[in-house]
Design an enzyme around this catalytic site. Structure first.
Site, PDB file in Angstrom:
ATOM      1  N   ASN A   1      -4.661   2.689 -11.284  1.00  0.00           N
ATOM      2  CA  ASN A   1      -5.660   3.303 -10.405  1.00  0.00           C
ATOM      3  C   ASN A   1      -6.180   4.560 -11.095  1.00  0.00           C
ATOM      4  OD1 ASN A   1      -7.210   4.461  -8.428  1.00  0.00           O
ATOM      5  ND2 ASN A   1      -5.532   4.869  -7.010  1.00  0.00           N
TER       6      ASN A   1
ATOM      7  N   PHE B   1      -8.420   6.612 -10.123  1.00  0.00           N
ATOM      8  CA  PHE B   1      -9.000   7.586  -9.198  1.00  0.00           C
ATOM      9  C   PHE B   1      -7.951   8.365  -8.396  1.00  0.00           C
ATOM     10  CE2 PHE B   1     -11.869   3.838  -9.415  1.00  0.00           C
ATOM     11  CZ  PHE B   1     -12.891   4.424 -10.150  1.00  0.00           C
TER      12      PHE B   1
ATOM     13  N   THR C   1      -8.284  -0.795 -11.996  1.00  0.00           N
ATOM     14  CA  THR C   1      -9.017  -1.124 -10.765  1.00  0.00           C
ATOM     15  C   THR C   1     -10.276  -0.272 -10.637  1.00  0.00           C
ATOM     16  OG1 THR C   1      -7.698   0.444  -9.459  1.00  0.00           O
ATOM     17  CG2 THR C   1      -6.910  -1.828  -9.604  1.00  0.00           C
TER      18      THR C   1
ATOM     19  N   GLY D   1      -0.191   4.853 -10.448  1.00  0.00           N
ATOM     20  CA  GLY D   1      -0.961   5.514  -9.398  1.00  0.00           C
ATOM     21  C   GLY D   1      -0.034   6.193  -8.419  1.00  0.00           C
TER      22      GLY D   1
ATOM     23  N   ASP E   1       1.296   6.678  -4.062  1.00  0.00           N
ATOM     24  CA  ASP E   1       1.913   5.859  -3.021  1.00  0.00           C
ATOM     25  C   ASP E   1       0.934   4.840  -2.448  1.00  0.00           C
ATOM     26  OD1 ASP E   1       4.275   7.222  -3.352  1.00  0.00           O
ATOM     27  OD2 ASP E   1       3.885   8.658  -1.748  1.00  0.00           O
TER      28      ASP E   1
ATOM     29  N   SER F   1      -0.651  12.115  -5.915  1.00  0.00           N
ATOM     30  CA  SER F   1      -0.560  13.502  -5.461  1.00  0.00           C
ATOM     31  C   SER F   1       0.884  13.906  -5.163  1.00  0.00           C
ATOM     32  CB  SER F   1      -1.426  13.705  -4.215  1.00  0.00           C
ATOM     33  OG  SER F   1      -2.780  13.400  -4.493  1.00  0.00           O
TER      34      SER F   1
ATOM     35  N   ARG G   1      -7.942  19.558   2.349  1.00  0.00           N
ATOM     36  CA  ARG G   1      -8.135  19.167   3.752  1.00  0.00           C
ATOM     37  C   ARG G   1      -6.799  18.948   4.460  1.00  0.00           C
ATOM     38  NH1 ARG G   1      -9.132  14.434   0.768  1.00  0.00           N
ATOM     39  NH2 ARG G   1      -8.193  12.489   1.588  1.00  0.00           N
TER      40      ARG G   1
END
Length: 537
Positions: free
Chosen positions: A145, A147, A177, A203, A205, A248, A318
């Site tokens: 991943n 991103f 991906t 990537g 979780d 993250s 956020r």
């Protein structure tokens, strides 16, 4: 030497020292030879001096003839004429070396040999032993991943993981991906899984959850198991999954290995580790919703995620902003929780018996043929006002919360820890949240209770459908609210399932014991922890 005990024993050179190298079926060891032992036999030398280094054969990554450039470097390090003149061949052993905080590193040791025949003999003997480890993967399907997290997934794989796979002679098919659920859809329909010995997720979780959903769904479809049936016994997956952390928080990797380090995870994959793991299936009536791998949260955590969905434009910040706002709102929710308790003779959520590598509780649960459902009475039913309802499939530890939401939760014992936080004052709730970051008893509050359960069902007082689109919609009108509003009871919260919002509140959750397996071995005890246990005994 007895053939049952050892395979090879020979004097070789390593850097500036002559060493006695011994290979058995279990270990490779080498130790310095002192000048006084010069006339003794190889066996007596190995018995009369302390071993300087021992490597488990199972943790050898590879062995190969040393390239000329590395050989010249090794010979330059030697100050002895014997090494330079007589030892003209060499082989390199790459092996796992433990660093601090559960991290692994791939280290190399170069041995200079007296002739080519001896060098080939060592390479052949070690290689033959490595072929006996049939649990090691030879061909992997890798999903990246690009991103997730800090968008470093492809870079992490290319620079830190791919070279290790190449060294270990592991073939890989890599898919980068381009959109959400691409890996899941590929696994469910297109992937030729018979070609592979395992899957690798690069990537966070969310990416791991996507791969688990694809693999488990494919397995159930192949075996004609109806996922919409809450009582169906799901078929365990055949392929193991490796996690290369690039997200993250990487909670699942941290909770199963003890660190969020890509090199460590890659080495666990290479040596073929296998760790079973429970998965929770979540249903609404007779409709399958999702699998939960780490945390199901209603109330506080559901509100945090729902509010953060409206602030996506803020990026990762956020979550912090939504957390503060949710805490200040201090909402509670009314509902009923019914659950089937697990037998407490093996473990309980407050026994401080943490799940570690080779966990006895998980092993015994895997051996059991029947769950405790038939041997217990009816379900326990609890109603009231709740600030939060959390279901932890594992400790949910991460760097921010080293002990996690439920420190004694197990990875593969067929249970989930159900944590109920009843209505309380704002300061009391803050004390509860604070304990996620320290070593105090997480559940030592009168308003907090925890139960180890096999399944549970939650019914809100007023059930309403939650729309993900509505949650992510930015309000047109901005209104000001008090900084510390009075506690209130809203109509409903929402469930967060591993970072995704469920569309229903009335849910049934069942634990699927050891449904999947990871390329991991659980968190290993450190030497300090082993010493503490020894002193306690």
């Amino acid at each position: 030497m007895d053939k049952q005990d050892g395979l090879l024993s020979m004097r070789l050179f390593r850097e500036q020292a002559e060493v006695e190298v011994v290979l058995t079926r279990a270990v490779l060891s080498w130790s310095d030879i002192q000048s006084g032992d010069e006339h003794g036999s190889a066996i007596s030398c190995s018995m009369n001096k302390a071993v300087s280094q021992v490597v488990q054969v199972s943790e050898i990554v590879t062995v190969q003839k040393t390239e000329e450039g590395h050989l010249q470097a090794s010979r330059r390090k030697s100050s002895t004429k014997q090494a330079n003149q007589l030892f003209t061949n060499a082989f390199t052993v790459s092996y796992v070396q433990r660093a601090s905080k559960h991290q692994w590193r791939c280290s190399d040791v170069v041995f200079l040999c007296p002739d080519q025949s001896a060098c080939e003999q060592w390479i052949r003997a070690i290689s033959n032993l490595l072929t006996l480890f049939t649990n090691r993967p030879k061909h992997l399907l890798v999903y990246i991943n690009p991103f997730g997290g800090k968008k470093q997934g492809k870079l992490i794989y290319d620079q830190k993981v791919a070279p290790l796979f190449h060294k270990a002679c592991i073939l890989t098919d890599v898919i980068v991906t381009e959109r959400a659920n691409q890996a899941r859809e590929h696994l469910e329909t297109d992937a030729d899984l018979d070609k592979y010995d395992g899957l690798v997720c690069v990537g966070g979780d969310g990416m791991f959850s996507e791969i688990v959903h694809g693999l488990v769904t494919r397995t159930q479809n192949d075996n004609k198991v109806d996922l919409d049936d809450p009582g169906a016994e799901l078929v365990p997956t055949a392929l193991r999954i490796g996690i290369i952390p690039a997200g993250s928080t990487d909670c699942i990797c941290f909770s199963t290995v003890g660190t969020n380090d890509p090199v460590t995870s890659a080495l666990h994959i290479i040596v073929g580790d296998s760790q079973p793991m429970d998965v929770c299936s979540v249903h609404h009536n007779n409709s399958f919703l999702r699998f939960s791998l780490s945390l199901l949260g209603y109330g506080f955590y559901g509100d945090v995620l729902s509010d953060s969905e409206r602030k996506r434009w803020l990026g990762p910040a956020r979550y912090d902003l939504a957390g503060v706002k949710t805490f200040l709102n201090h909402n509670f929710y009314e509902g009923t929780v019914s659950f089937l308790p697990a037998e407490d003779d093996m473990s309980n959520p407050r026994d401080k018996q943490q799940c570690r590598s080779g966990c006895r509780v998980c092993h015994m649960s895997g051996m059991a043929k029947k769950t405790a459902q038939e041997r217990r009475g009816g379900c326990t039913v609890l109603s009231g006002k709740f600030m939060a309802i959390n279901a932890a499939c594992m400790s949910c530890a991460c760097p921010r919360s080293p002990k996690g939401l439920s420190p004694s939760a197990h990875l593969a014992d067929g249970t989930v820890d159900l944590i109920l936080v009843r209505e309380c004052s704002r300061i009391d709730f803050f004390k509860h949240l604070l304990r996620h970051t320290n070593k105090d008893d997480q559940f030592d509050h009168l308003f907090v209770e925890v139960h180890r359960v096999k399944k549970f069902h939650f019914q809100p007082q007023r059930a309403e459908l939650v729309s993900v689109e509505d949650l992510s919609e930015i309000p047109k009108k901005c209104t000001f609210t008090p900084i510390c509003p009075a506690p209130s009871s809203s109509a409903h919260s929402s469930w967060t399932c591993d970072g995704e919002i469920l569309s229903h509140i009335d849910i049934q959750v069942s634990v699927q014991c050891q449904l999947i397996r990871l390329f991991a071995r659980g968190i290993e005890e450190t030497q300090e922890q082993q010493q503490f246990v020894f002193e306690e005994l």
